[in-house]
Design a protein around this motif. Structure first.
Motif, PDB file in Angstrom:
ATOM      1  N   UNK A 164       0.816  -1.219   0.000  1.00  0.00           N
ATOM      2  CA  UNK A 164       0.000   0.000   0.000  1.00  0.00           C
ATOM      3  C   UNK A 164       0.849   1.269   0.000  1.00  0.00           C
ATOM      4  N   UNK A 165       1.880   1.328   0.821  1.00  0.00           N
ATOM      5  CA  UNK A 165       2.810   2.463   0.833  1.00  0.00           C
ATOM      6  C   UNK A 165       4.176   1.919   1.219  1.00  0.00           C
ATOM      7  N   UNK A 166       5.188   2.259   0.423  1.00  0.00           N
ATOM      8  CA  UNK A 166       6.542   1.805   0.732  1.00  0.00           C
ATOM      9  C   UNK A 166       7.537   2.641  -0.050  1.00  0.00           C
ATOM     10  N   UNK A 167       8.756   2.748   0.472  1.00  0.00           N
ATOM     11  CA  UNK A 167       9.794   3.507  -0.203  1.00  0.00           C
ATOM     12  C   UNK A 167      10.783   2.608  -0.911  1.00  0.00           C
ATOM     13  N   UNK A 168      11.199   3.011  -2.130  1.00  0.00           N
ATOM     14  CA  UNK A 168      12.124   2.223  -2.939  1.00  0.00           C
ATOM     15  C   UNK A 168      13.319   3.062  -3.367  1.00  0.00           C
ATOM     16  N   UNK A 169      14.411   2.348  -3.689  1.00  0.00           N
ATOM     17  CA  UNK A 169      15.611   3.004  -4.189  1.00  0.00           C
ATOM     18  C   UNK A 169      15.367   3.565  -5.582  1.00  0.00           C
ATOM     19  N   UNK A 170      16.111   4.627  -5.907  1.00  0.00           N
ATOM     20  CA  UNK A 170      15.919   5.250  -7.210  1.00  0.00           C
ATOM     21  C   UNK A 170      16.343   4.341  -8.360  1.00  0.00           C
ATOM     22  N   UNK A 171      17.152   3.333  -8.068  1.00  0.00           N
ATOM     23  CA  UNK A 171      17.549   2.394  -9.120  1.00  0.00           C
ATOM     24  C   UNK A 171      16.352   1.649  -9.695  1.00  0.00           C
ATOM     25  N   UNK A 172      15.269   1.592  -8.922  1.00  0.00           N
ATOM     26  CA  UNK A 172      14.065   0.873  -9.363  1.00  0.00           C
ATOM     27  C   UNK A 172      13.075   1.781 -10.085  1.00  0.00           C
ATOM     28  N   UNK A 195      25.430  12.350  -4.730  1.00  0.00           N
ATOM     29  CA  UNK A 195      25.473  10.897  -4.820  1.00  0.00           C
ATOM     30  C   UNK A 195      26.801  10.534  -5.479  1.00  0.00           C
ATOM     31  N   UNK A 196      27.220   9.297  -5.333  1.00  0.00           N
ATOM     32  CA  UNK A 196      28.505   8.849  -5.896  1.00  0.00           C
ATOM     33  C   UNK A 196      29.666   9.682  -5.355  1.00  0.00           C
ATOM     34  N   UNK A 197      29.705   9.834  -4.048  1.00  0.00           N
ATOM     35  CA  UNK A 197      30.746  10.640  -3.431  1.00  0.00           C
ATOM     36  C   UNK A 197      31.830   9.808  -2.774  1.00  0.00           C
ATOM     37  N   UNK A 198      32.930  10.467  -2.428  1.00  0.00           N
ATOM     38  CA  UNK A 198      34.035   9.805  -1.744  1.00  0.00           C
ATOM     39  C   UNK A 198      34.486  10.643  -0.558  1.00  0.00           C
ATOM     40  N   UNK A 207      24.818   5.197 -13.834  1.00  0.00           N
ATOM     41  CA  UNK A 207      24.312   4.865 -12.500  1.00  0.00           C
ATOM     42  C   UNK A 207      22.894   5.346 -12.232  1.00  0.00           C
ATOM     43  N   UNK A 208      22.407   6.344 -13.015  1.00  0.00           N
ATOM     44  CA  UNK A 208      21.057   6.859 -12.735  1.00  0.00           C
ATOM     45  C   UNK A 208      20.272   7.189 -13.994  1.00  0.00           C
ATOM     46  N   UNK A 209      20.683   6.606 -15.120  1.00  0.00           N
ATOM     47  CA  UNK A 209      20.023   6.909 -16.398  1.00  0.00           C
ATOM     48  C   UNK A 209      20.039   8.400 -16.706  1.00  0.00           C
ATOM     49  N   UNK A 210      21.071   9.074 -16.218  1.00  0.00           N
ATOM     50  CA  UNK A 210      21.227  10.493 -16.515  1.00  0.00           C
ATOM     51  C   UNK A 210      20.368  11.416 -15.687  1.00  0.00           C
ATOM     52  N   UNK A 211      19.668  10.886 -14.681  1.00  0.00           N
ATOM     53  CA  UNK A 211      18.758  11.712 -13.894  1.00  0.00           C
ATOM     54  C   UNK A 211      19.486  12.556 -12.851  1.00  0.00           C
ATOM     55  N   UNK A 212      20.663  12.122 -12.431  1.00  0.00           N
ATOM     56  CA  UNK A 212      21.470  12.925 -11.505  1.00  0.00           C
ATOM     57  C   UNK A 212      22.354  13.865 -12.316  1.00  0.00           C
ATOM     58  N   UNK A 213      22.472  15.100 -11.883  1.00  0.00           N
ATOM     59  CA  UNK A 213      23.275  16.075 -12.620  1.00  0.00           C
ATOM     60  C   UNK A 213      24.678  16.141 -12.030  1.00  0.00           C
ATOM     61  N   UNK A 247      29.428  -4.399   2.760  1.00  0.00           N
ATOM     62  CA  UNK A 247      28.411  -5.203   2.088  1.00  0.00           C
ATOM     63  C   UNK A 247      27.042  -4.544   2.188  1.00  0.00           C
ATOM     64  N   UNK A 248      26.934  -3.450   2.953  1.00  0.00           N
ATOM     65  CA  UNK A 248      25.687  -2.684   2.998  1.00  0.00           C
ATOM     66  C   UNK A 248      25.620  -1.624   1.903  1.00  0.00           C
ATOM     67  N   UNK A 249      26.729  -1.424   1.221  1.00  0.00           N
ATOM     68  CA  UNK A 249      26.789  -0.446   0.130  1.00  0.00           C
ATOM     69  C   UNK A 249      26.194  -1.101  -1.116  1.00  0.00           C
ATOM     70  N   UNK A 250      24.860  -1.110  -1.181  1.00  0.00           N
ATOM     71  CA  UNK A 250      24.154  -1.885  -2.196  1.00  0.00           C
ATOM     72  C   UNK A 250      24.292  -1.278  -3.591  1.00  0.00           C
ATOM     73  N   UNK A 251      24.291  -2.161  -4.558  1.00  0.00           N
ATOM     74  CA  UNK A 251      24.238  -1.764  -5.969  1.00  0.00           C
ATOM     75  C   UNK A 251      25.333  -0.766  -6.333  1.00  0.00           C
ATOM     76  N   UNK A 252      26.525  -0.959  -5.758  1.00  0.00           N
ATOM     77  CA  UNK A 252      27.600   0.008  -5.949  1.00  0.00           C
ATOM     78  C   UNK A 252      28.707  -0.493  -6.865  1.00  0.00           C
TER      79      UNK A 252
END
Length: 660
Positions: free
Chosen positions: A345-353, A378-381, A418-424, A487-492
Motif C-alpha cells: 500500500x505504501x513503501x519507499x524504494x531506491x531510485x535504481x528501481x 550521490x557517488x561521493x568519496x 548509474x542513474x540513467x542520466x537523472x542525476x546532474x 556489504x551494505x553499500x548496495x548496488x555500488x
C-alpha cells in the motif's frame, strides 16, 4: 490569557519551494490553546480549528464501547480544549483498512518507529521550526535557559492510564539519567559555558500535573529542536516501568520477567523495552498504532490506539487506518516484486528501481511519488584527513590532490550509467534552498578535465613508474589508494568500477576492498581506512553537526579527529587548522542565545567545507521513491524526507486513509 513567548526556532532557510528563512521573531503561544499550527506554507490562517460538538470513533470500537470494555470516545480523549487537531492533506478520511508494508523483520524496527512515532515536539510540515505535539505549548525565557512545557489535560496511555507530568519526571529520573536502556544522556540536556566550554546538565522539575520546567545553566537556544531530534519521547509510562525495572522489583524478579519476554539478560531487556519499546504489545504508548503480536512473527501487526489523542477537524478520532501489517520477507528483493504485483500500500524504494516502477504503475494500480532528499551528492568519496600512513597522509590532506580526483571523473557518463542520466553533475554541497547554501559551490571542480588533473599531480611531485602506467610518490615508491566499502553499500559495483577506472586513467592505482559492516566499523575506529565511498546529507548543521564537524567517530574523513573530541583528547588525533576551526565554530553555535548567532556560525562551518572540499561528490542526490496504492489517500508528494524530520512521520500517517 495570552503570553509572549520567545520561540528561537532554528530552521533558517529551508528547501526553496517549501521553506522560508527563520527570522527569530517572537511568537505568541497560548498556554491554554491547542497547538494546531502545522500548516501548509500556503495557508496563512493560523487560527486553531475547533472540534465539532460530539466525536466519532472507528467502527471497530463500537461493540467494545457498547459492552463496556471501552469508555465512550469522548472519555478516551483529552479535555476538549486540549485535543490536538491534525490537518488532513486532501480530505476528511474514512475509517478502516490495513496498510500493507514489507519489512525484513524486527531488524527493520525503525520503519515501524517512524510511521507511528509521536514526539513531544515535532517539526512543522513546512520544516520551519518545531511545534508542540504530545506537548500542547511552551514558553521560553529571554536568554533561552528556561523552558516551560505544558501537557494536555486528560491525555491517556494506550491502556487507559493517565498521562501527566509524572511520566516526564519518571523518565528523566529513572530512565534517562541512570541510562536504563543503554544510552548516554542526550546532548540536548546539556548546556555549554561560552567561556570555558564546560557542560552542565539541565534540571527538570514538575510544576503541576500538566506542567514541566527544564532549566539550563547556560543558554540553550537549540533545546526544542534538539529534543525533537535526539529524544523525541521525553516521557515514559511510570505505572508500567515500575513493574519491570530492577530498581522497583529487584534484579531477580526483573530477570525473571525478562526471560518471560524472551531475553536472557537485563541489559538487552532494558534496551528493547526502554528504547525500541514500540514493537512490544505489553508496553503502553501514546502512538497512533500499538503492537498487537510478537514482532518476530511472519506478519507483525500494529492496531489503532483506542486512546489516541488527536482528531481531524470534524471530531473524528484518528488514525483512520485500523491496522498496519508489516509482512516479513527474508529476501529484500521480494519487496520490489510485491510492490509491482500490487501487494503493497505504501513503501519507499531506491531510485535504481525508478524505471521498472514507473513501467508497472497501471498494472500494479499504484502511483510513484518523489520525496526530496537533503543529500549533498550521490557517488561521493571521503579521504581520511588524519591518515596514519606517513607518505599517504600529506597527499590526502593536499587540496590539489582532492581537486585532481574531482576533475578526473566524467560525471556525465557516471550519471548516465548509474542513474540513467537523472542525476546532474555536482560537487558535494548544500542543496539550493537549504540553510547555509553557498552560490557556486555545486559547480566547483566539476568539469571533466584529465589534463588539469595530471598537471596538479605533477605540481604535487608525484612521479610515474617505469612503465609510465601508475603514479609513484616523489621518492619512486609505490602509491596505492585503497578504498574500503561495506556489504551494505548496495548496488555500488558499477560505480566503484567506474571511479576506479577514472582514477587509474590519471595514474592513481586504486584498489577496492569489501568488508562486512562489523569489520568496517572496527577499521574506521582504529583509523585504518584511508578512503571510502560515502555521501553526506543534512537539513541543517545545527541539527546534525556530526555529519560536518569532527565530534565523534562517524565518518572516515574526520574519524580520528572525532575520536580526539569525544575522548577529551585521550585518543585520536588533535585537530589543527581548519579542522580545529570546525569545532571552535560549533562551540559558538552551542553557546548562542539567538537564532541569528546560530545561523552565523553554522554558515562559517559550511564555508570551511566549501573551501576545503573534504567531501568530494560527483553527481546530485536523487529523490526517494514512494509507492502508494491508488486507493490510499492523503499521502503528500514532494516533502522533505530525512531522519531529522523522522521520515515517514513527516507525512503525518495518522491522516492516511484507504478509499472504500
Amino acid at each position: 490569557m495570552r503570553k509572549r513567548v520567545m520561540s528561537l526556532l532554528l530552521v533558517m532557510t529551508l528547501l526553496a519551494s517549501v521553506f522560508v528563512g527563520c527570522t527569530g521573531d517572537e511568537k505568541e503561544v497560548s498556554d491554554n490553546a491547542v497547538q494546531t499550527e502545522d500548516k501548509d506554507s500556503s495557508d496563512s490562517d493560523t487560527t486553531p480549528k475547533k472540534v465539532k460538538e460530539g466525536f466519532s470513533q472507528a467502527p471497530m470500537f463500537d461493540e467494545l464501547v457498547k459492552s463496556g470494555e471501552l469508555p465512550p470516545v469522548e472519555d478516551r480523549l483529552p479535555v476538549k480544549e486540549d485535543i490536538m487537531i491534525e490537518e488532513v492533506l486532501e480530505e476528511i478520511g474514512q475509517y478502516g483498512g490495513q496498510w500493507r508494508f514489507p519489512w525484513g523483520g524486527i531488524d527493520d524496527k525503525w520503519d515501524a518507529a517512524y510511521i507511528t512515532e509521536e514526539a513531544l515536539f515535532r517539526f512543522r510540515s513546512d520544516g520551519q521550526g518545531v511545534e508542540p505535539n504530545v506537548a500542547k505549548g511552551y514558553e521560553v525565557n529571554a536568554d533561552s535557559t528556561e523552558y516551560t512545557i505544558y501537557l494536555r489535560e486528560g491525555m491517556k496511555w494506550s491502556d487507559g492510564e493517565p498521562f501527566n507530568a509524572d511520566d516526564v519526571l519518571f523518565y528523566w529520573e529513572h530512565m534517562l539519567i541512570p541510562e536504563t536502556f543503554g544510552k548516554d544522556l542526550y546532548d540536548c540536556y546539556y548546556s555549554v559555558d561560552p567561556d570555558s566550554g564546560d557542560k552542565a546538565r539541565a534540571e527538570v522539575e514538575k510544576i503541576d500535573d500538566y506542567t514541566v520546567k527544564v532549566t539550563h545553566k547556560y543558554p540553550n537556544a537549540l533545546f526544542l529542536e534538539r529534543v525533537a531530534i535526539d529524544n523525541k519521547w521525553f516521557f515514559a509510562p511510570e505505572h508500567f516501568y515500575k513493574t519491570i525495572l530492577p530498581e522497583f522489583v529487584g534484579e531477580d524478579k526483573a530477570l525473571e520477567i525478562a526471560k518471560e519476554w524472551g531475553f536472557n539478560d537485563l541489559e538487552s531487556f532494558g534496551k528493547w523495552t526502554g528504547y525500541y519499546y514500540w514493537v512490544w504489545s505489553q508496553r503502553p504508548t501514546l502512538r497512533a498504532w500499538v503492537a498487537k503480536n510478537d514482532p518476530n512473527s511472519e506478519q507483525f501487526i500494529m492496531e489503532r490506539n483506542p486512546y489516541f489523542w488527536k482528531t481531524d477537524a470534524e471530531g473524528n478520532q484518528l488514525p483512520y487506518l485500523d491496522t498496519i501489517a508489516f509482512n516479513k520477507y527474508e529476501d529484500t528483493d521480494q519487496f520490489l516484486l510485491e510492490g509491482l504485483a500490487g501487494n503493497v500500500d505504501i513503501f519507499g524504494y531506491d531510485f535504481k528501481d525508478f524505471t521498472v516502477l514507473k513501467e508497472n504503475e497501471a498494472k500494479g494500480d499504484y502511483r510513484i511519488l518523489q520525496w526530496s532528499s537533503v543529500g549533498w551528492s550521490s557517488n561521493g568519496i571521503e579521504l581520511n584527513q588524519a591518515s596514519e600512513d606517513p607518505k599517504l597522509a600529506p597527499l590526502l590532506r593536499d587540496i590539489r590532490f582532492r581537486e585532481a580526483l574531482s576533475l578526473a571523473v566524467d560525471r556525465v557518463e557516471l550519471s548516465e550509467i548509474t542513474s540513467n542520466g537523472l542525476a546532474v553533475s555536482q560537487q558535494a554541497s548544500v542543496p539550493k534552498g537549504l540553510p547555509n547554501y553557498q552560490e557556486g559551490w555545486a559547480e566547483k571542480w566539476t568539469e571533466y578535465n584529465v589534463e588539469r588533473a595530471a598537471q596538479l599531480l605533477d605540481e604535487i611531485g608525484l612521479k610515474w613508474d617505469a612503465n609510465n602506467e601508475f603514479r609513484t610518490f616523489e621518492d619512486g615508491s609505490e602509491l596505492q589508494l585503497v578504498f574500503y566499502t561495506t556489504d551494505n553499500d548496495k548496488n555500488s559495483d558499477t560505480r566503484n568500477e567506474l571511479i576506479q577506472k577514472y582514477y587509474q586513467d590519471i595514474g592513481i592505482k586504486t584498489i577496492i576492498k569489501m568488508a562486512d559492516e562489523a569489520l568496517y566499523q572496527e577499521l574506521k575506529y582504529e583509523n585504518k581506512i584511508d578512503a571510502t565511498f560515502a555521501d553526506c546529507g543534512l537539513v541543517n548543521v545545527a541539527f546534525r553537526p556530526d555529519n560536518v564537524v569532527p565530534m565523534r567517530v562517524k565518518d572516515v574523513w574526520n574519524s580520528a579527529y572525532g575520536l580526539y573530541k569525544s575522548s577529551n583528547g585521550e585518543e585520536g588525533v588533535k585537530p589543527e587548522g581548519d579542522m580545529a576551526l570546525l569545532l571552535e565554530y560549533w562551540d559558538n553555535v552551542v553557546s548562542a542565545t539567538t537564532s541569528e548567532e546560530v545561523y552565523k556560525w553554522c554558515d562559517e562551518i559550511i564555508k570551511l567545507h566549501e573551501k576545503n572540499v573534504w567531501l568530494i561528490g560527483y553527481t546530485s542526490s536523487l529523490p526517494n521513491l514512494i509507492l502508494v496504492n491508488n486507493k490510499v489517500k492523503n499521502v503528500p508528494d514532494g516533502i522533505v524526507s530525512c531522519d531529522e524530520f523522522r521520515s515517514w512521520g513527516h507525512a503525518r500517517p495518522v491522516q492516511f486513509f484507504i478509499e472504500q
